[in-house]
Each structure stands twice: as structure tokens, then as C-alpha cells.
Design a protein around this motif. Structure first.
Motif, mmCIF file in Angstrom:
data_model
loop_
_atom_site.group_PDB
_atom_site.id
_atom_site.type_symbol
_atom_site.label_atom_id
_atom_site.label_comp_id
_atom_site.label_asym_id
_atom_site.label_seq_id
_atom_site.Cartn_x
_atom_site.Cartn_y
_atom_site.Cartn_z
ATOM 1 N N VAL A 14 0.839 -1.194 0.000
ATOM 2 C CA VAL A 14 0.000 0.000 0.000
ATOM 3 C C VAL A 14 0.878 1.248 0.000
ATOM 4 C CG1 VAL A 14 -1.820 1.271 1.195
ATOM 5 C CG2 VAL A 14 -1.798 -1.240 1.240
ATOM 6 N N GLY A 15 0.634 2.131 -0.987
ATOM 7 C CA GLY A 15 1.410 3.360 -1.107
ATOM 8 C C GLY A 15 0.617 4.587 -0.723
ATOM 9 N N GLU A 16 0.924 5.695 -1.364
ATOM 10 C CA GLU A 16 0.324 6.981 -1.016
ATOM 11 C C GLU A 16 -1.160 7.036 -1.348
ATOM 12 O OE1 GLU A 16 1.556 10.298 -3.407
ATOM 13 O OE2 GLU A 16 2.051 9.004 -5.102
ATOM 14 N N LEU A 17 -1.861 7.862 -0.591
ATOM 15 C CA LEU A 17 -3.277 8.097 -0.834
ATOM 16 C C LEU A 17 -3.443 8.927 -2.104
ATOM 17 C CD1 LEU A 17 -6.212 7.906 0.375
ATOM 18 C CD2 LEU A 17 -5.764 10.148 1.398
ATOM 19 N N ILE A 18 -4.275 8.453 -3.034
ATOM 20 C CA ILE A 18 -4.471 9.180 -4.289
ATOM 21 C C ILE A 18 -5.918 9.592 -4.523
ATOM 22 C CG2 ILE A 18 -2.469 8.172 -5.449
ATOM 23 C CD1 ILE A 18 -4.325 6.180 -6.804
ATOM 24 N N GLY A 19 -6.819 9.145 -3.659
ATOM 25 C CA GLY A 19 -8.220 9.511 -3.820
ATOM 26 C C GLY A 19 -9.012 9.152 -2.578
ATOM 27 N N ARG A 20 -10.094 9.881 -2.378
ATOM 28 C CA ARG A 20 -10.945 9.625 -1.217
ATOM 29 C C ARG A 20 -12.387 9.821 -1.613
ATOM 30 N NH1 ARG A 20 -8.604 12.735 2.083
ATOM 31 N NH2 ARG A 20 -7.538 11.253 3.464
ATOM 32 N N GLY A 21 -13.251 8.883 -1.243
ATOM 33 C CA GLY A 21 -14.663 8.974 -1.557
ATOM 34 C C GLY A 21 -15.499 8.910 -0.301
ATOM 35 N N GLY A 22 -16.809 8.762 -0.484
ATOM 36 C CA GLY A 22 -17.708 8.750 0.656
ATOM 37 C C GLY A 22 -17.540 7.553 1.563
ATOM 38 N N MET A 23 -17.102 6.426 1.016
ATOM 39 C CA MET A 23 -16.991 5.240 1.852
ATOM 40 C C MET A 23 -15.624 4.577 1.793
ATOM 41 S SD MET A 23 -19.027 2.152 -0.096
ATOM 42 C CE MET A 23 -18.430 1.452 -1.645
ATOM 43 N N ALA A 24 -14.719 5.052 0.962
ATOM 44 C CA ALA A 24 -13.441 4.363 0.806
ATOM 45 C C ALA A 24 -12.323 5.337 0.467
ATOM 46 C CB ALA A 24 -13.557 3.300 -0.291
ATOM 47 N N GLU A 25 -11.111 4.855 0.653
ATOM 48 C CA GLU A 25 -9.922 5.578 0.240
ATOM 49 C C GLU A 25 -9.188 4.760 -0.811
ATOM 50 O OE1 GLU A 25 -7.747 6.113 3.852
ATOM 51 O OE2 GLU A 25 -8.865 7.926 4.411
ATOM 52 N N VAL A 26 -8.574 5.439 -1.781
ATOM 53 C CA VAL A 26 -7.842 4.754 -2.839
ATOM 54 C C VAL A 26 -6.360 5.097 -2.716
ATOM 55 C CG1 VAL A 26 -7.584 4.411 -5.323
ATOM 56 C CG2 VAL A 26 -9.860 4.835 -4.358
ATOM 57 N N HIS A 27 -5.532 4.063 -2.687
ATOM 58 C CA HIS A 27 -4.088 4.238 -2.574
ATOM 59 C C HIS A 27 -3.391 3.718 -3.827
ATOM 60 C CE1 HIS A 27 -3.844 5.065 1.865
ATOM 61 N NE2 HIS A 27 -5.054 4.546 1.802
ATOM 62 N N ALA A 28 -2.293 4.355 -4.158
ATOM 63 C CA ALA A 28 -1.402 3.749 -5.144
ATOM 64 C C ALA A 28 -0.815 2.507 -4.494
ATOM 65 C CB ALA A 28 -0.293 4.723 -5.527
ATOM 66 N N GLY A 29 -0.581 1.474 -5.289
ATOM 67 C CA GLY A 29 -0.056 0.239 -4.725
ATOM 68 C C GLY A 29 0.867 -0.470 -5.686
ATOM 69 N N HIS A 30 1.463 -1.531 -5.187
ATOM 70 C CA HIS A 30 2.380 -2.323 -6.010
ATOM 71 C C HIS A 30 2.122 -3.800 -5.754
ATOM 72 C CE1 HIS A 30 5.951 -3.229 -8.346
ATOM 73 N NE2 HIS A 30 6.369 -4.031 -7.380
ATOM 74 N N ASP A 31 1.881 -4.530 -6.821
ATOM 75 C CA ASP A 31 1.711 -5.977 -6.731
ATOM 76 C C ASP A 31 3.102 -6.596 -6.746
ATOM 77 O OD1 ASP A 31 1.250 -8.681 -7.094
ATOM 78 O OD2 ASP A 31 -0.314 -8.412 -8.593
ATOM 79 N N THR A 32 3.565 -7.051 -5.582
ATOM 80 C CA THR A 32 4.929 -7.568 -5.477
ATOM 81 C C THR A 32 5.107 -8.896 -6.202
ATOM 82 O OG1 THR A 32 4.411 -8.658 -3.363
ATOM 83 C CG2 THR A 32 5.281 -6.404 -3.268
ATOM 84 N N ARG A 33 4.019 -9.606 -6.420
ATOM 85 C CA ARG A 33 4.119 -10.896 -7.101
ATOM 86 C C ARG A 33 4.275 -10.723 -8.609
ATOM 87 N NH1 ARG A 33 -0.409 -15.106 -5.543
ATOM 88 N NH2 ARG A 33 0.597 -14.697 -3.531
ATOM 89 N N LEU A 34 3.486 -9.818 -9.190
ATOM 90 C CA LEU A 34 3.535 -9.601 -10.636
ATOM 91 C C LEU A 34 4.363 -8.384 -11.023
ATOM 92 C CD1 LEU A 34 -0.177 -10.399 -11.631
ATOM 93 C CD2 LEU A 34 1.807 -11.915 -11.684
ATOM 94 N N GLY A 35 4.801 -7.617 -10.045
ATOM 95 C CA GLY A 35 5.647 -6.468 -10.334
ATOM 96 C C GLY A 35 4.969 -5.365 -11.120
ATOM 97 N N ARG A 36 3.721 -5.066 -10.817
ATOM 98 C CA ARG A 36 3.005 -4.022 -11.554
ATOM 99 C C ARG A 36 2.341 -3.045 -10.590
ATOM 100 N NH1 ARG A 36 -2.170 -7.434 -14.008
ATOM 101 N NH2 ARG A 36 -3.059 -8.082 -12.003
ATOM 102 N N SER A 37 2.118 -1.840 -11.072
ATOM 103 C CA SER A 37 1.415 -0.828 -10.289
ATOM 104 C C SER A 37 -0.075 -1.138 -10.277
ATOM 105 C CB SER A 37 1.641 0.560 -10.889
ATOM 106 O OG SER A 37 3.002 0.925 -10.814
ATOM 107 N N VAL A 38 -0.705 -0.909 -9.136
ATOM 108 C CA VAL A 38 -2.140 -1.124 -8.989
ATOM 109 C C VAL A 38 -2.719 0.024 -8.176
ATOM 110 C CG1 VAL A 38 -2.000 -3.644 -9.133
ATOM 111 C CG2 VAL A 38 -1.819 -2.526 -6.895
ATOM 112 N N ALA A 39 -4.031 0.101 -8.150
ATOM 113 C CA ALA A 39 -4.744 1.010 -7.247
ATOM 114 C C ALA A 39 -5.482 0.130 -6.247
ATOM 115 C CB ALA A 39 -5.714 1.896 -8.011
ATOM 116 N N ILE A 40 -5.446 0.501 -4.985
ATOM 117 C CA ILE A 40 -6.070 -0.303 -3.937
ATOM 118 C C ILE A 40 -7.143 0.529 -3.248
ATOM 119 C CG2 ILE A 40 -5.695 -1.685 -1.867
ATOM 120 C CD1 ILE A 40 -2.751 -1.899 -2.678
ATOM 121 N N LYS A 41 -8.369 0.073 -3.353
ATOM 122 C CA LYS A 41 -9.503 0.757 -2.735
ATOM 123 C C LYS A 41 -9.819 0.065 -1.416
ATOM 124 C CE LYS A 41 -14.044 2.569 -4.035
ATOM 125 N NZ LYS A 41 -15.026 2.659 -5.161
#
Length: 355
Positions: A14-41
Motif C-alpha cells: 500500500v502506497g500513497e493516498l491518491i483519492g478519497r470517496g464517501g466510503m473508501a480511500e484509494v491508494h497507489a499500490g504495487h503488486d509484489t508478485r507480478l511487479g506491476r502498479s495497482v490502485a487499492i480501494k
């Protein structure tokens, strides 16, 4: 002293916060298994014990997971993480791992640019409608199409996201929450949602029409407070976009007005039909007879009229056939999440928001 990054599911950093909504927060993330950037809600911890928010969040993961389309933000994975509260108690926090989209939401773009050119507005709307055509084919109605739920990548691709209140077509109570409140965003709410009726694909098409109107003009078809907006969506007829933006063509006027018909049977019946007419209007070709009929019903029986070229239209409201009569009772019922035929209860706050 360095702090170890938070890891979800044994693989998602889980990385930096990139968005916030009424019920959740979205973070930049990294999938360590596949080595790709993801967004985590991640569902907000203060809502994790609320069954209605848990159900909505899990429904989003379920609805989105089966949708694989270029114009829909992909969902890769979902799970739950145990969170330790200040008092020592624990609560399971659900999360969704999504495609990371490098770009801006349409809301951010409109905040900066106010409106788009007709050509760009049509291009963006066609991307939204392609996503809806696909989700509808899978039996999923989004129910909250709005600029904040559409991403535009740096390369210009369109991505629809946030299926948090989406429902399967087979769900007969699909407009209502368990608390019997109107669900959706007030500026883009369809008449049937406002009246607490069941939803179908044409519900999303009305909301998409509201978005197209705003992209063309810099304003929604109706403005006001949430209660006023509910009233207007149910009973007031929209003005043609060219009233606010003179460059909008008569054909685009017709397309938008047809998408905003109050009765579902009178508006576009599929996202494919809507997209075909947007393409035709964009390229200067002939639009469908159904769209022409909607404009003719606005006051001209022979041809599509560019209302900005008629001085009278600037001074007088448009009169259209089949206008809906709305009483204060039906507005109260809509805000309370009831159909107008139901016995109204004391007004309560709607889940419909104005942004």
C-alpha cells in the motif's frame, strides 16, 4: 526510523493516498508478485462495522470482477485485512485491487476547463457508452454514471469506474437501499431512480445524457439543491444544450434531448443506439428518427431546430408534449425513497448527492 510498508493479502504493498470517496480511500499500490502498479480501494475503518457499507463494497468487487473491457477500470483481486482498533479490538476491512489509471477524472477536467468541444464531448461519451453497452450485456446496471466516475487517461482513453451501487438486472429492488433511500447522484439521477422505481439499462443512458449535456455546456441540465433536482428530473423538461453553448449542432441537441426523455420507453433503448447517434451527430451524418422526434416534440414538427438561432427560445421555456405533472407529494416521496403511489412518510435525507 523507517516504517515497513503495509502489505495486503501477502502481496499488495500500500502506497500513497491518491483519492478519497464517501466510503473508501484509494491508494497507489504495487503488486509484489507480478511487479506491476495497482490502485487499492480500502473501505474506511469507521464504516467497516456497518452492514450496508460492507454489502455495497463487496457488491462492487463482485460486479466489477466479471467485467473485462477496455473502457472499464479492471478489478484484479479483492480481500479483507484485519485492522486493530485503538481499544485493542479487531475488525476486518475489505479492499479491492484495481487497474492503476494514470489520468484525471472527468470532474477534474471539467473543473479546470469548464466544458469540452463538441467533438471531444462526443468522443468521451462514446467511450462511456461502449462501457455501458458491455456492462449491460453482462446484466449489470451501473446506476451512478457521473463525471467523477469516469477517468480519462493521459493517452485519452476513457475508463468507467466505481460500480459501488451497481446491481444485476435480476435484482427487483435495484434502486433502493435497505434503508429505502434514493440511490444515485442528484445531478445525474434518472426520473425512475428519483421515484424509487426499479432500474434497467435505460437508467444509465439518462445519466449518460446528463453527462453529455454537461460536457457540451459546462453545466448539468438541471441545477439546484438535491430536493429541487429530484423535482426537476421527475417533472421539468430540459432545455437544448445549444441554449447555453451556441456551437452545439441541431443534431447534438436532438441526441441529448432524446437521451433525457422522462419515460424510459421514449428515450434510447440501448447504449448501442445512443452511441450510433452520437457518432452520427459528431460526423455530420443523419441521426435516428427517434431522436428527431424528440426534438420535434420540443416545439417544431418539421425539422431539427438550432434553438440558439431563434430569439424566442432564449426568452421562453420550451414546451414539450407528454410533460409530467409533479406534486409536492411525489417530490417528498422521491426524497424518502418511495414511489409516488406510496403513502408518503415524513421527509428524510436522500442518499442522492449533488456532486
Amino acid at each position: 526510523m523507517s516504517t515497513a510498508p503495509r502489505i495486503l493479502g501477502g502481496r499488495y504493498e500500500v502506497g500513497e493516498l491518491i483519492g478519497r470517496g464517501g466510503m473508501a480511500e484509494v491508494h497507489a499500490g504495487h503488486d509484489t508478485r507480478l511487479g506491476r502498479s495497482v490502485a487499492i480501494k480500502i473501505l474506511r475503518s469507521d464504516l467497516a462495522r456497518d452492514p450496508s457499507f460492507l454489502q455495497r463494497f463487496r457488491r462492487e468487487a463482485q460486479s466489477s470482477a466479471g467485467l473485462n473491457h477496455a473502457n472499464i477500470v479492471a478489478v484484479y483481486d479483492s480481500g479483507e485485512d484485519t485492522f486493530v482498533e485503538a481499544g485493542g479490538g479487531t475488525v476486518d476491512i475489505p479492499y479491492i485491487v484495481m487497474e492503476y489509471v494514470d489520468g484525471q477524472t472527468l470532474r477534474e477536467i471539467l473543473n479546470d476547463e469548464k466544458k469540452l468541444s463538441s467533438d471531444e464531448a462526443c468522443r468521451v461519451t462514446m467511450g462511456i457508452l461502449s462501457a455501458l453497452e458491455y456492462s449491460h450485456s453482462k446484466g449489470i446496471v451501473h446506476r451512478d454514471i457521473k463525471p467523477g466516475n469516469v477517468m480519462v487517461t493521459r493517452g485519452g482513453n476513457i475508463k468507467v469506474m466505481d460500480f459501488g451501487i451497481a446491481r444485476a438486472l435480476a435484482d427487483v429492488g435495484a434502486t433502493m437501499t435497505s434503508a429505502q433511500a434514493v440511490v444515485g447522484t442528484a445531478r445525474y439521477l434518472s426520473p425512475e431512480q428519483a421515484q424509487g422505481e426499479s432500474v434497467d439499462p435505460r437508467t444509465d443512458l439518462y445519466s449518460a445524457g446528463c453527462v453529455l449535456f454537461e460536457l457540451l455546456t459546462g453545466r448539468a441540465p438541471f441545477v439546484g439543491e438535491p430536493v429541487s433536482l429530484v423535482y426537476q428530473h421527475i417533472g421539468e423538461q430540459p432545455q437544448p444544450p445549444s441554449l447555453y453553448e451556441h456551437s452545439v449542432s441541431p443534431e447534438l441537441d436532438a441526441v441529448v434531448l432524446h437521451s433525457l426523455e422522462k419515460k424510459r420507453d421514449a428515450r434510447y433503448q440501448s447504449a448501442g443506439e445512443f452511441r450510433s447517434d452520437v457518432l452520427a451527430a459528431r460526423s455530420g451524418q443523419e441521426i435516428s428518427a427517434a431522436a428527431l422526434a424528440s426534438t420535434q416534440a420540443a416545439g417544431d414538427s418539421t425539422e431539427v431546430v438550432n434553438y440558439t438561432r431563434r430569439g424566442a427560445a432564449l426568452a421562453a421555456p420550451t414546451t414539450r408534449r407528454n410533460s409530467t405533472s409533479v406534486t409536492s407529494r411525489s417530490v417528498r416521496a422521491a426524497v424518502c425513497g418511495l414511489s409516488p403511489s406510496s403513502r408518503p412518510s415524513p421527509p428524510s435525507s436522500a442518499s442522492a448527492t449533488s456532486s
